[in-house]
Design an enzyme around this catalytic site. Structure first.
Site, PDB file in Angstrom:
ATOM      1  N   ASP A   1      48.377  40.702  26.145  1.00  0.00           N
ATOM      2  CA  ASP A   1      46.955  40.364  26.096  1.00  0.00           C
ATOM      3  C   ASP A   1      46.090  41.438  26.764  1.00  0.00           C
ATOM      4  O   ASP A   1      45.003  41.753  26.300  1.00  0.00           O
ATOM      5  CB  ASP A   1      46.751  39.015  26.815  1.00  0.00           C
ATOM      6  CG  ASP A   1      45.480  38.311  26.387  1.00  0.00           C
ATOM      7  OD1 ASP A   1      44.940  38.662  25.313  1.00  0.00           O
ATOM      8  OD2 ASP A   1      45.027  37.408  27.111  1.00  0.00           O
TER       9      ASP A   1
ATOM     10  N   THR B   1      26.605  40.793  35.661  1.00  0.00           N
ATOM     11  CA  THR B   1      26.841  39.365  35.396  1.00  0.00           C
ATOM     12  C   THR B   1      26.644  38.555  36.671  1.00  0.00           C
ATOM     13  O   THR B   1      26.094  37.453  36.643  1.00  0.00           O
ATOM     14  CB  THR B   1      28.257  39.145  34.819  1.00  0.00           C
ATOM     15  OG1 THR B   1      28.391  39.949  33.653  1.00  0.00           O
ATOM     16  CG2 THR B   1      28.508  37.705  34.473  1.00  0.00           C
TER      17      THR B   1
ATOM     18  N   CYS C   1      39.126  46.384  40.308  1.00  0.00           N
ATOM     19  CA  CYS C   1      37.788  46.401  40.918  1.00  0.00           C
ATOM     20  C   CYS C   1      37.726  47.188  42.213  1.00  0.00           C
ATOM     21  O   CYS C   1      36.753  47.859  42.508  1.00  0.00           O
ATOM     22  CB  CYS C   1      37.340  44.972  41.165  1.00  0.00           C
ATOM     23  SG  CYS C   1      38.564  44.036  42.095  1.00  0.00           S
TER      24      CYS C   1
ATOM     25  N   LYS D   1      36.768  29.411  32.804  1.00  0.00           N
ATOM     26  CA  LYS D   1      36.523  30.180  31.570  1.00  0.00           C
ATOM     27  C   LYS D   1      37.108  31.573  31.721  1.00  0.00           C
ATOM     28  O   LYS D   1      36.612  32.379  32.505  1.00  0.00           O
ATOM     29  CB  LYS D   1      35.017  30.312  31.287  1.00  0.00           C
ATOM     30  CG  LYS D   1      34.781  30.994  29.935  1.00  0.00           C
ATOM     31  CD  LYS D   1      33.408  31.564  29.771  1.00  0.00           C
ATOM     32  CE  LYS D   1      33.295  33.026  30.127  1.00  0.00           C
ATOM     33  NZ  LYS D   1      34.088  33.955  29.315  1.00  0.00           N
TER      34      LYS D   1
ATOM     35  N   ASN E   1      40.953  41.797  33.677  1.00  0.00           N
ATOM     36  CA  ASN E   1      41.985  42.738  34.148  1.00  0.00           C
ATOM     37  C   ASN E   1      43.198  42.053  34.785  1.00  0.00           C
ATOM     38  O   ASN E   1      44.302  42.549  34.698  1.00  0.00           O
ATOM     39  CB  ASN E   1      41.375  43.782  35.098  1.00  0.00           C
ATOM     40  CG  ASN E   1      40.714  43.166  36.305  1.00  0.00           C
ATOM     41  OD1 ASN E   1      40.344  41.986  36.297  1.00  0.00           O
ATOM     42  ND2 ASN E   1      40.557  43.941  37.348  1.00  0.00           N
TER      43      ASN E   1
ATOM     44  N   GLU F   1      37.518  35.370  48.741  1.00  0.00           N
ATOM     45  CA  GLU F   1      38.658  34.649  48.169  1.00  0.00           C
ATOM     46  C   GLU F   1      39.857  34.875  49.088  1.00  0.00           C
ATOM     47  O   GLU F   1      39.855  35.758  49.940  1.00  0.00           O
ATOM     48  CB  GLU F   1      38.958  35.153  46.755  1.00  0.00           C
ATOM     49  CG  GLU F   1      37.861  34.743  45.792  1.00  0.00           C
ATOM     50  CD  GLU F   1      38.223  34.870  44.329  1.00  0.00           C
ATOM     51  OE1 GLU F   1      38.817  35.886  43.943  1.00  0.00           O
ATOM     52  OE2 GLU F   1      37.874  33.947  43.571  1.00  0.00           O
TER      53      GLU F   1
ATOM     54  N   GLU G   1      36.604  36.440  27.312  1.00  0.00           N
ATOM     55  CA  GLU G   1      36.897  36.269  25.879  1.00  0.00           C
ATOM     56  C   GLU G   1      37.984  37.250  25.424  1.00  0.00           C
ATOM     57  O   GLU G   1      38.631  37.043  24.393  1.00  0.00           O
ATOM     58  CB  GLU G   1      35.628  36.482  25.057  1.00  0.00           C
ATOM     59  CG  GLU G   1      35.118  37.903  25.107  1.00  0.00           C
ATOM     60  CD  GLU G   1      33.760  38.083  24.480  1.00  0.00           C
ATOM     61  OE1 GLU G   1      33.629  37.857  23.270  1.00  0.00           O
ATOM     62  OE2 GLU G   1      32.833  38.476  25.207  1.00  0.00           O
TER      63      GLU G   1
HETATM   64  P1  NAP Z   1      31.824  40.891  32.990  1.00  0.00           P
HETATM   65  O1  NAP Z   1      31.401  41.491  31.719  1.00  0.00           O
HETATM   66  O2  NAP Z   1      30.831  40.766  34.073  1.00  0.00           O
HETATM   67  O3  NAP Z   1      32.418  39.455  32.630  1.00  0.00           O
HETATM   68  C1  NAP Z   1      32.995  38.613  33.598  1.00  0.00           C
HETATM   69  C2  NAP Z   1      32.993  37.193  33.084  1.00  0.00           C
HETATM   70  O4  NAP Z   1      31.652  36.697  33.040  1.00  0.00           O
HETATM   71  C3  NAP Z   1      33.525  37.059  31.671  1.00  0.00           C
HETATM   72  O5  NAP Z   1      34.257  35.878  31.549  1.00  0.00           O
HETATM   73  C4  NAP Z   1      32.248  37.020  30.861  1.00  0.00           C
HETATM   74  O6  NAP Z   1      32.387  36.455  29.599  1.00  0.00           O
HETATM   75  C5  NAP Z   1      31.375  36.179  31.755  1.00  0.00           C
HETATM   76  N1  NAP Z   1      29.942  36.316  31.489  1.00  0.00           N
HETATM   77  C6  NAP Z   1      29.280  37.304  30.837  1.00  0.00           C
HETATM   78  N2  NAP Z   1      27.947  37.045  30.822  1.00  0.00           N
HETATM   79  C7  NAP Z   1      27.768  35.880  31.480  1.00  0.00           C
HETATM   80  C8  NAP Z   1      26.625  35.086  31.802  1.00  0.00           C
HETATM   81  N3  NAP Z   1      25.395  35.454  31.455  1.00  0.00           N
HETATM   82  N4  NAP Z   1      26.802  33.938  32.495  1.00  0.00           N
HETATM   83  C9  NAP Z   1      28.031  33.545  32.888  1.00  0.00           C
HETATM   84  N5  NAP Z   1      29.163  34.255  32.590  1.00  0.00           N
HETATM   85  C10 NAP Z   1      29.033  35.403  31.906  1.00  0.00           C
HETATM   86  O7  NAP Z   1      33.069  41.668  33.614  1.00  0.00           O
HETATM   87  P2  NAP Z   1      34.378  42.143  32.865  1.00  0.00           P
HETATM   88  O8  NAP Z   1      34.039  43.288  31.985  1.00  0.00           O
HETATM   89  O9  NAP Z   1      35.082  40.972  32.281  1.00  0.00           O
HETATM   90  O10 NAP Z   1      35.262  42.649  34.096  1.00  0.00           O
HETATM   91  C11 NAP Z   1      35.085  43.875  34.683  1.00  0.00           C
HETATM   92  C12 NAP Z   1      34.260  43.767  35.945  1.00  0.00           C
HETATM   93  O11 NAP Z   1      34.831  42.793  36.812  1.00  0.00           O
HETATM   94  C13 NAP Z   1      34.243  45.059  36.749  1.00  0.00           C
HETATM   95  O12 NAP Z   1      32.949  45.287  37.224  1.00  0.00           O
HETATM   96  C14 NAP Z   1      35.191  44.774  37.884  1.00  0.00           C
HETATM   97  O13 NAP Z   1      34.962  45.538  39.041  1.00  0.00           O
HETATM   98  C15 NAP Z   1      34.948  43.327  38.127  1.00  0.00           C
HETATM   99  N6  NAP Z   1      36.067  42.713  38.848  1.00  0.00           N
HETATM  100  C16 NAP Z   1      35.893  42.333  40.142  1.00  0.00           C
HETATM  101  C17 NAP Z   1      36.951  41.815  40.868  1.00  0.00           C
HETATM  102  C18 NAP Z   1      36.789  41.384  42.302  1.00  0.00           C
HETATM  103  O14 NAP Z   1      37.605  40.601  42.767  1.00  0.00           O
HETATM  104  N7  NAP Z   1      35.801  41.858  43.035  1.00  0.00           N
HETATM  105  C19 NAP Z   1      38.202  41.666  40.261  1.00  0.00           C
HETATM  106  C20 NAP Z   1      38.346  42.046  38.928  1.00  0.00           C
HETATM  107  C21 NAP Z   1      37.270  42.573  38.228  1.00  0.00           C
HETATM  108  P3  NAP Z   1      32.849  37.418  28.360  1.00  0.00           P
HETATM  109  O15 NAP Z   1      33.188  38.753  28.880  1.00  0.00           O
HETATM  110  O16 NAP Z   1      33.970  36.699  27.810  1.00  0.00           O
HETATM  111  O17 NAP Z   1      31.675  37.520  27.472  1.00  0.00           O
END
Ligand code: NAP
Length: 487
Positions: free
Chosen positions: A89, A227, A279, A171, A148, A461, A174
């Site tokens: 995945d 986000t 991240c 959730k 990730n 966390e 996607e």
């Molecule tokens: P993202 O685009 O911000 O998406 C994160 C989640 O939020 C997804 O499930 C996304 O849905 C959902 N989402 C998008 N728009 C939203 C809205 N308006 N309201 C509520 N939920 C919404 O991040 P990503 O691309 O999946 O992941 C990469 C990012 O995550 C990087 O910036 C990384 O640094 C960060 N991250 C942080 C940590 C930490 O512990 N600090 C750990 C891992 C990753 P969909 O994408 O399904 O549309």
């Protein structure tokens, strides 16, 4: 194969007919169809979670803990099966998902399962009275995940939430809808009530519905800063609690007295593990001038030995990035770095064949990239790339490097390599970051809090610190004397 919602203890397509195809990043072939949850599904998930919460909150901590520990055992007993699902995945090497992803999820369940019985308030002795506090659950909490570390993120949120007596609706991203369902199944088999952990699939619209839902008490997001800001703003309208685990552009500082081999190992792990999609990665590698050339030589040599290829091969070191769109974004950053005058020392290209000569041209592969001749102001040194791109920056003094390291809107993580124990602590204490390492990088044991300063997040966390983010404190005053009244 269809990836569905998991609501009220059952896999269900849900009420919506809208769906999308989930692809394997290693070859862009379809893995299955995913059904987007709609408002009706969210209502069903909230109703079912409320019912479960009603029952679950009355259980003792020990009873709740037993379910979590059992779920951990179930995950561990299915390690190989779930690791393969995660690798297909996400595109990460099977060696990683076998060693880290599933175990880290199980560790969280065991840890919070173990402490569930020990969650308690305080007793306060007062004059002719006493008081006590009760950490009570919040109710139905929502978890929203990044792509990730799908099962790890789901478990890092669910374990403290459930240990504290809450129910959770999760959730996944996607792009990675698969393994949260495995966690949901494990909870059911471990004896959790139906609806205690529901999974709803979909894009940001589903995340927004959860954020806006008046009967969801808390949102815990792992995702980007952009986000995080949207969720924070949405939650503010109802003063809903949030935990935000967001992005970073973290510094890894290597002083001239460091053990060079260990420092190089850490720089590699801090940039190329999970294709650089971590991240907390230390993507700004600051190296003190005296050891700059020696460090670079070792780093380049070892980077070029990284085996990029089929993620299901146990010999693979680095797999495929999550999507073609993300690959293109990383390549745009690399082009911007070159255009800005940085030198691409190695990598940054799309390999046609993997380290065993297999054709991988249809997958989202990239060779690990190192930039030198970087400047702090360059886009590649300021923005989170979230891919296998490392930037090296040279420094002279301790004061200078602290200032440059802190010159970022982010503050998720930081690392320092030095054999001078006083300097190690002195520097770490001045770095504006929530999660730090001395003489290692990216080690995240469940026993230590994880989270960011500045725009990298809110709340923590893992560890005992997580308990306060999934409970609310009730103060109770108990009178032992008479009620003094002037009336
Ligand atoms: P993202 O685009 O911000 O998406 C994160 C989640 O939020 C997804 O499930 C996304 O849905 C959902 N989402 C998008 N728009 C939203 C809205 N308006 N309201 C509520 N939920 C919404 O991040 P990503 O691309 O999946 O992941 C990469 C990012 O995550 C990087 O910036 C990384 O640094 C960060 N991250 C942080 C940590 C930490 O512990 N600090 C750990 C891992 C990753 P969909 O994408 O399904 O549309």
């Amino acid at each position: 194969m269809a990836y569905t919602q998991f609501i009220d203890g059952e896999l269900t397509a849900g009420a919506n007919r809208e769906s999308w195809i989930n692809y394997n990043p290693a070859n862009n072939t379809p893995l299955g169809e995913v059904f987007q949850a709609n408002a009706q599904d969210i209502e069903a998930a909230v109703g079912s979670a409320e019912k479960a919460f009603h029952d679950w909150r009355t259980k003792t901590g020990a009873e709740r803990g037993r379910v979590l520990v059992k779920a951990a055992e179930i995950l561990r007993s299915r390690l190989e099966q779930i690791a393969l699902l995660e690798t297909q995945d996400v595109g990460k090497p099977i060696s990683e998902s076998l060693a880290v992803d599933i175990s880290s999820a199980a560790d969280a369940l065991e840890y919070f399962g173990g402490i569930a019985a020990g969650i308690h308030g305080e007793y306060v002795d007062l004059k002719n009275a006493f008081g006590y506090t009760r950490p009570e659950p919040l109710g139905v909490c929502a978890g929203i995940g990044a792509w990730n570390y799908p099962i790890q993120i789901a478990a890092w949120k669910a374990a403290p939430a459930l240990a504290c007596g809450n129910a959770m609706i999760f959730k996944p991203s996607e792009l990675t809808p698969v393994t949260a369902l495995e966690l949901a199944k494990a909870f059911m088999e471990a004896g959790a009530p139906r609806g205690l952990f529901n999974v709803v699939q979909g894009d940001g619209r589903v995340g927004a519905m959860l954020t806006d839902h008046p009967r969801i008490a808390k949102i815990s997001l792992t995702g980007s800063v952009a986000t995080g800001k949207k969720i924070f703003a949405g939650a503010a309208s109802q003063l809903k609690r949030v935990t935000l685990e967001l992005g970073g552009k973290s510094p890894l500082i290597i002083f001239e007295d460091a053990d060079l081999q260990n420092a190089v190992s850490a720089a590699l792990l801090a940039n190329f593990y999970t294709q650089g999609e971590v991240c907390s990665n230390g993507t700004r590698v600051f190296v003190q001038r005296k050891i700059y050339d020696a460090f670079l030589m070792q780093l380049k040599e070892r980077t070029e030995k990284i085996r990029v290829g089929d993620p299901t091969d146990p010999d693979t070191h680095m797999g495929a990035v999550i999507s073609t769109a993300h690959l293109e974004k990383i390549i745009r950053f690399i082009d911007a770095g070159k255009a800005a005058g940085a030198t691409l020392l190695t990598g940054g290209s799309r390999p046609g064949k993997d380290f065993k000569g297999r054709d991988i041209s249809s997958g989202n592969f990239l060779t690990p990239a190192i930039f030198t001749d970087c400047d702090d102001a360059m886009e590649i040194c300021k923005e989170e790339i979230f891919g296998p791109v490392l930037s090296i920056l040279c420094f002279d003094t301790e004061e200078e490097v602290i200032e440059r390291a802190n010159n970022s809107a982010y503050g998720l993580a930081a690392g320092v390599f030095t054999n001078d124990i006083k300097r190690g602590h002195r520097v770490i204490h001045q770095l504006q970051a929530g999660t730090c390492w001395i003489n290692n990088y990216n080690i995240t044991p469940i026993e230590l809090p994880f989270g960011g300063y500045k725009q990298s997040g809110l709340g923590r966390e893992n560890s005992l610190a997580a308990i306060q983010y999934y409970t609310q404190l009730k103060s109770v005053y108990v009178e032992l004397g008479n009620v003094e009244s002037p009336y």
